[in-house]
Motif scaffolding. Structure first.
Motif, PDB file in Angstrom:
ATOM      1  N   GLY A 134     -10.878  -2.002  -5.133  1.00 24.66           N
ATOM      2  CA  GLY A 134     -11.178  -1.827  -3.768  1.00 24.66           C
ATOM      3  C   GLY A 134     -10.867  -2.711  -2.641  1.00 24.66           C
ATOM      4  O   GLY A 134     -11.096  -2.878  -1.713  1.00 24.66           O
ATOM      5  N   VAL A 135     -10.263  -3.837  -3.247  1.00 25.43           N
ATOM      6  CA  VAL A 135      -9.650  -4.800  -2.045  1.00 25.43           C
ATOM      7  C   VAL A 135      -8.504  -4.520  -1.167  1.00 25.43           C
ATOM      8  O   VAL A 135      -7.600  -3.497  -2.039  1.00 25.43           O
ATOM      9  CB  VAL A 135      -8.970  -5.994  -2.983  1.00 25.43           C
ATOM     10  N   ALA A 136      -8.395  -4.611   0.020  1.00 19.47           N
ATOM     11  CA  ALA A 136      -7.393  -4.390   1.002  1.00 19.47           C
ATOM     12  C   ALA A 136      -6.434  -5.474   0.736  1.00 19.47           C
ATOM     13  O   ALA A 136      -6.758  -6.640   0.981  1.00 19.47           O
ATOM     14  CB  ALA A 136      -8.007  -4.032   2.151  1.00 19.47           C
ATOM     15  N   VAL A 137      -5.143  -5.342   0.773  1.00 20.53           N
ATOM     16  CA  VAL A 137      -4.295  -6.226   0.366  1.00 20.53           C
ATOM     17  C   VAL A 137      -3.040  -6.215   1.456  1.00 20.53           C
ATOM     18  O   VAL A 137      -2.321  -4.870   1.784  1.00 20.53           O
ATOM     19  CB  VAL A 137      -3.582  -6.030  -0.901  1.00 20.53           C
ATOM     20  N   LEU A 138      -2.843  -7.285   2.257  1.00 23.12           N
ATOM     21  CA  LEU A 138      -1.570  -7.507   3.031  1.00 23.12           C
ATOM     22  C   LEU A 138      -0.575  -8.169   2.168  1.00 23.12           C
ATOM     23  O   LEU A 138      -0.620  -9.230   2.048  1.00 23.12           O
ATOM     24  CB  LEU A 138      -1.881  -7.949   4.201  1.00 23.12           C
ATOM     25  N   LEU A 139       0.490  -7.720   1.861  1.00 17.59           N
ATOM     26  CA  LEU A 139       1.751  -8.115   1.264  1.00 17.59           C
ATOM     27  C   LEU A 139       2.873  -8.533   1.974  1.00 17.59           C
ATOM     28  O   LEU A 139       3.420  -7.642   2.561  1.00 17.59           O
ATOM     29  CB  LEU A 139       2.156  -7.268   0.117  1.00 17.59           C
ATOM     30  N   ILE A 140       3.039  -9.859   2.349  1.00 20.74           N
ATOM     31  CA  ILE A 140       4.259 -10.203   3.181  1.00 20.74           C
ATOM     32  C   ILE A 140       5.310 -10.639   2.091  1.00 20.74           C
ATOM     33  O   ILE A 140       5.313 -11.425   1.526  1.00 20.74           O
ATOM     34  CB  ILE A 140       3.645 -11.340   4.010  1.00 20.74           C
ATOM     35  N   THR A 141       6.478  -9.834   2.197  1.00 21.46           N
ATOM     36  CA  THR A 141       7.678 -10.072   1.457  1.00 21.46           C
ATOM     37  C   THR A 141       8.763  -9.453   2.221  1.00 21.46           C
ATOM     38  O   THR A 141       8.721  -8.835   3.173  1.00 21.46           O
ATOM     39  CB  THR A 141       7.369  -9.147   0.336  1.00 21.46           C
ATOM     40  N   HIS A 142       9.890 -10.038   1.671  1.00 21.85           N
ATOM     41  CA  HIS A 142      11.354  -9.509   1.891  1.00 21.85           C
ATOM     42  C   HIS A 142      12.107  -8.551   1.034  1.00 21.85           C
ATOM     43  O   HIS A 142      13.149  -8.275   1.022  1.00 21.85           O
ATOM     44  CB  HIS A 142      12.199 -10.816   2.500  1.00 21.85           C
ATOM     45  N   ASP A 143      11.058  -8.521  -0.280  1.00 20.05           N
ATOM     46  CA  ASP A 143      11.679  -8.135  -1.521  1.00 20.05           C
ATOM     47  C   ASP A 143      11.442  -6.596  -1.594  1.00 20.05           C
ATOM     48  O   ASP A 143      10.140  -6.309  -1.677  1.00 20.05           O
ATOM     49  CB  ASP A 143      11.422  -8.853  -2.795  1.00 20.05           C
ATOM     50  N   MET A 144      12.288  -5.792  -1.035  1.00 16.75           N
ATOM     51  CA  MET A 144      11.932  -4.500  -1.224  1.00 16.75           C
ATOM     52  C   MET A 144      11.743  -3.529  -2.612  1.00 16.75           C
ATOM     53  O   MET A 144      11.093  -2.538  -2.453  1.00 16.75           O
ATOM     54  CB  MET A 144      13.352  -3.602  -0.469  1.00 16.75           C
TER      55      MET A 144
ATOM     56  N   GLU B 165      -4.389  -4.294  -9.790  1.00 14.34           N
ATOM     57  CA  GLU B 165      -5.596  -4.166 -10.379  1.00 14.34           C
ATOM     58  C   GLU B 165      -6.798  -4.500  -9.258  1.00 14.34           C
ATOM     59  O   GLU B 165      -8.043  -4.026  -9.238  1.00 14.34           O
ATOM     60  CB  GLU B 165      -5.602  -4.936 -11.495  1.00 14.34           C
ATOM     61  N   LEU B 166      -6.482  -5.676  -8.331  1.00  9.02           N
ATOM     62  CA  LEU B 166      -7.332  -5.773  -7.342  1.00  9.02           C
ATOM     63  C   LEU B 166      -7.493  -4.611  -6.275  1.00  9.02           C
ATOM     64  O   LEU B 166      -8.609  -4.464  -5.816  1.00  9.02           O
ATOM     65  CB  LEU B 166      -6.704  -7.178  -6.789  1.00  9.02           C
ATOM     66  N   THR B 167      -6.509  -4.125  -6.186  1.00 12.94           N
ATOM     67  CA  THR B 167      -6.610  -2.715  -5.148  1.00 12.94           C
ATOM     68  C   THR B 167      -7.228  -1.810  -5.735  1.00 12.94           C
ATOM     69  O   THR B 167      -8.237  -1.076  -5.291  1.00 12.94           O
ATOM     70  CB  THR B 167      -5.263  -2.127  -4.659  1.00 12.94           C
ATOM     71  N   ASP B 168      -7.204  -1.550  -7.316  1.00 14.25           N
ATOM     72  CA  ASP B 168      -7.942  -0.681  -8.090  1.00 14.25           C
ATOM     73  C   ASP B 168      -9.668  -0.948  -7.668  1.00 14.25           C
ATOM     74  O   ASP B 168     -10.068  -0.043  -7.734  1.00 14.25           O
ATOM     75  CB  ASP B 168      -7.550  -0.749  -9.362  1.00 14.25           C
TER      76      ASP B 168
END
Length: 583
Positions: free
Chosen positions: A236-246, A231-234
C-alpha cells in the motif's frame, strides 16, 4: 506478489493515467527557482502519488526531477524559492480523517514531523546518505525514536531495527545482527541501499520517494532492490521513483511522467507511454536506451572460445596468463583475482562484466601497473608488467589511455579542459607548447567538442562534455590500448548513447584495442566484440558477445542476463516472472 501482466489497469486508471483513489501526496503547480537566477528549475508540476502504485519521474540530469521532489519536502538550500502546493495525507489505518498537510511554506517543525513519518526518502548515493561514524543500527534506531510516541525502550528499538533490516532482505538471526552492528564502509553497495530503504521505512510512511535508487548498482543487486520496491507497493505504499533508466521504469512503474527543462511534457500509464509515446523528447529517451540485441532467438550456436596467448594472425595487444592478485592487510587476505587468462587483439573491443567485487577493475589496474600482481603474466604491447619498475613500464603506459567512471572526479577541478587533455603530452614529452595546443584542438574536434571549450573548467561543462574531455585525454598519445572502466554508468541514457557512439566511431577510425569494463550488459552488447564474465575473481565464461549473452553456458551468466531490465513493460513482465520462477 501481483503480476503486472494480469493487473486490470484499465479499470483502475483515469484518462490522465492516474487512479481515482485519493492521492497520498499531491503536487499542484509546484515550482522551484533559486535567488539570483531568472530560469525556474521546475515549474507548474502536477503529480499525484497513489497508494499501491509506482509513479516514475524520468528525464535527463538537470530536467528538474530531484529538485522538484526535494523542494516539496523542504530539503533544498535557503536560496531556493518553492511555490505552488504539496499536500501529504495520512491514509494509514487509524489516522484521523484530515484534509492533509500543506508542505510548501510549512514551518520547520511541521516538515520535521512529516519527513520520515509520512514521507520516506531514499537517496541516490547511500555512502553519502549514511553517517560513516555510526553503525547501521544506531542510525535506523535514531529515526525510530524520532517518530515514536514517548521514549521506547532500547530493546524495543533494536528489535524494530532487526525487523526492518530483515524486511529489506538483509538476512535473519546472526546475519542481520552483523549488518546492524556494521558501519557503512563494511557493507556492499547493495546492502547499503537496502539499509537506506530500511531507514526510510523506519516509521512505516505511506509515501516513499526513491531518487535514482539503483544507479551504479549491479544488475543482480538492482533486480533485488526493484523487487523490494514492488513489495512495498503491494503493502500500500505510494512510491515516486526518480530515474533516467527506462528499463527500470518498464520493470517497476505503473505510471510515468516525463520531465524536460523543469516541466512535465508527457504522462500516462507505463504500457501506454512505452507503446505510444507522443512527445518527441519521450521518443528520443526511449530510442537512446541500449538493448540486449544479442538475446534474439536466431542467435548463432554456442562456440566455446578458449583464451589464447598468441599465435594468431591478429597481434595481441594484451596477454594475461594465470593472473593472481591478493590484497593483504594485518588481519585479512583477500584473493581478488584467481588464475585469470585472457587476450585482447589489435582493434578488438573486449567486454569485461561481472558483479561488484568480481575483479573487473582490479584486472584493469594490473594493465597499467597500478595494482600489484601476485602471480602470473601480464603483457601490454609486448611489455611484461609483472614485477616491472617505473622506467620499464613507461612504454606500456605511453601506449595506454584510461577513461574512468566518473569524469567529475577524474578531472582536476582547478585545470581547464585543454590543460587536462595536454597532461599526457607533458608527462611523456615529445611535444612543444605549440604542438600541444594543435593536438588539443585536434582531439576536441575528434570528440565532437568546440575548440573554445579548451578554456573551460570541469564545473562549467555538462557530464557528457566532461566525459568527452576524458576520452580526448585518453587518446592524446595515440594509444594502442584504451581501458574504459564503467565510462557511461554515471551518465543519462541520452548522453550515454552519444558517448557510446563516439567510442564506437573513434575505435573504428583509430583501430585501438579496448578493454571495456561494465556491469551494464546492454552497453557491453552494443560495443564489445568478445565478452569475458567474471565471478569472485575467476573467469566463468568467455566468447563472442552474441554467444555469451544469447546462449550463456554458465548459471551465473544466465542470472546476470535474466536480471537485466528491458525497456518494454510486457517483455519485462515475462522476464521477471521467469527469473522469479527460476530463483
Amino acid at each position: 506478489m501481483r503480476s503486472r501482466e494480469q493487473e486490470p489497469r484499465g479499470e483502475q486508471e483515469t484518462e490522465a493515467g492516474q487512479t481515482a483513489q485519493t492521492p497520498a501526496l499531491s503536487l499542484r503547480g509546484l515550482g522551484v527557482s533559486f535567488a539570483g537566477t531568472v530560469e525556474h528549475a521546475s515549474a507548474d508540476v502536477d503529480l499525484d502519488l497513489v497508494p499501491g502504485r509506482v509513479l516514475a519521474l524520468v528525464g535527463e540530469s538537470g530536467s528538474g526531477k530531484s529538485v522538484t521532489a526535494m523542494g516539496a519536502l523542504g530539503l533544498l538550500p535557503a536560496a531556493a524559492v518553492v511555490t505552488g502546493s504539496a499536500i501529504v495525507a495520512d491514509r494509514r489505518p487509524g489516522a484521523p480523517d484530515a484534509p492533509g498537510t500543506q508542505l510548501v511554506g510549512a514551518p520547520r517543525q511541521v516538515l520535521d514531523d512529516v519527513r520520515g513519518r509520512l514521507v520516506g526518502t531514499i537517496f541516490q548515493e547511500p555512502t553519502t546518505a549514511l553517517d560513516p561514524l555510526e553503525t547501521i543500527a544506531a542510525q535506523i534506531g535514531e529515526a525510530i525514536r524520532a517518530h515514536a510516541t514517548g521514549r521506547p525502550h532500547r530493546r524495543r528499538v533494536h528489535a524494530r531495527v532487526l525487523e526492518l533490516l530483515g524486511r529489506v532482505g538483509l538476512g535473519e538471526g546472526e546475519q542481520v545482527e552483523r549488518v546492524a552492528r556494521s558501519y557503512p564502509h563494511q557493507l556492499s553497495g547493495g546492502q547499503l541501499q537496502r539499509a537506506c530503504i530500511a531507514l526510510a521505512m523506519a516509521a512505516d510512511p505511506p509515501v516513499l520517494i526513491a531518487d535514482e535508487p539503483t544507479t551504479a548498482l549491479d544488475v543482480t543487486v538492482q533486480a533485488g532492490i526493484l523487487d523490494l520496491l514492488r513489495e512495498l507497493t503491494d503493502s500500500g505504499v505510494a512510491v515516486l521513483l526518480i530515474t533516467h533508466d527506462m528499463g527500470v521504469v518498464a520493470d517497476v512503474a505503473d505510471d510515468v511522467a516525463v520531465m524536460r527543462q523543469g516541466r512535465i511534457v508527457e504522462r500516462g500509464s507505463t504500457r501506454e507511454l512505452f507503446a505510444h509515446p507522443h512527445h518527441p523528447y519521450t521518443r528520443a529517451l526511449l530510442n537512446a536506451v541500449p538493448r540486449l540485441d544479442s538475446l534474439r532467438t536466431e542467435a548463432a550456436p554456442v562456440v566455446v572460445e578458449e583464451p589464447s596467448s598468441g599465435g594468431r594472425e591478429t597481434e595481441n595487444v594484451v596477454e594475461i596468463q594465470g593472473l593472481d592478485v591478493v590484497y593483504r592487510s594485518r588481519r585479512h587476505r583477500v584473493h581478488a583475482v584467481r588464475d585469470v587468462s585472457l587476450r585482447i587483439g589489435a582493434g578488438e573491443v573486449l567486454g569485461l562484466v561481472g558483479e561488484s567485487g568480481s575483479g573487473k577493475s582490479t584486472i584493469a589496474g594490473t594493465l597499467t601497473g597500478l595494482v600489484p600482481i601476485t602471480a602470473g603474466s601480464v603483457r601490454v604491447c609486448g611489455v611484461e608488467v609483472a614485477g616491472a619498475g617505473r622506467r620499464a613500464l613507461l612504454p606500456a603506459r605511453r601506449a595506454t589511455g584510461v577513461v574512468y567512471q566518473n569524469p567529475a572526479s577524474s578531472l582536476n577541478p582547478r585545470r581547464t579542459a585543454g590543460s587536462a587533455i595536454a597532461e599526457p603530452m607533458v608527462v611523456h614529452g615529445g611535444y612543444d607548447s605549440g604542438a600541444r595546443r594543435a593536438r588539443v584542438r585536434e582531439l576536441l574536434e575528434a570528440v565532437r567538442l568546440p575548440a573554445d571549450l579548451a578554456d573551460r573548467y570541469p564545473h562549467e561543462m555538462s557530464g557528457g562534455q566532461r566525459q568527452r574531455v576524458a576520452i580526448a585525454r585518453a587518446l592524446a598519445l595515440e594509444p594502442r590500448l584504451v581501458i574504459a572502466d564503467e565510462p557511461t554508468s554515471a551518465l543519462d541514457v541520452s548522453v550515454q548513447a552519444v558517448v557510446l557512439e563516439l567510442l564506437r566511431e573513434l575505435q573504428s577510425e583509430l583501430g585501438f584495442a579496448c578493454l571495456f569494463v561494465s556491469h551494464d550488459l546492454a552497453v557491453v552488447d552494443s560495443l564489445a566484440t568478445r565478452t569475458v564474465v567474471l565471478s569472485q575473481g575467476r573467469v566463468v565464461e568467455q566468447g563472442t558477445t552474441a554467444q555469451v549473452l544469447a546462449h550463456p553456458r554458465q548459471e551465473y551468466t544466465r542470472r546476470l542476463v535474466a536480471a537485466v531490465p528491458v525497456p518494454d513493460p510486457d517483455a519485462q513482465a515475462r522476464r521477471r516472472a521467469a527469473r522469479l520462477q527460476a530463483a
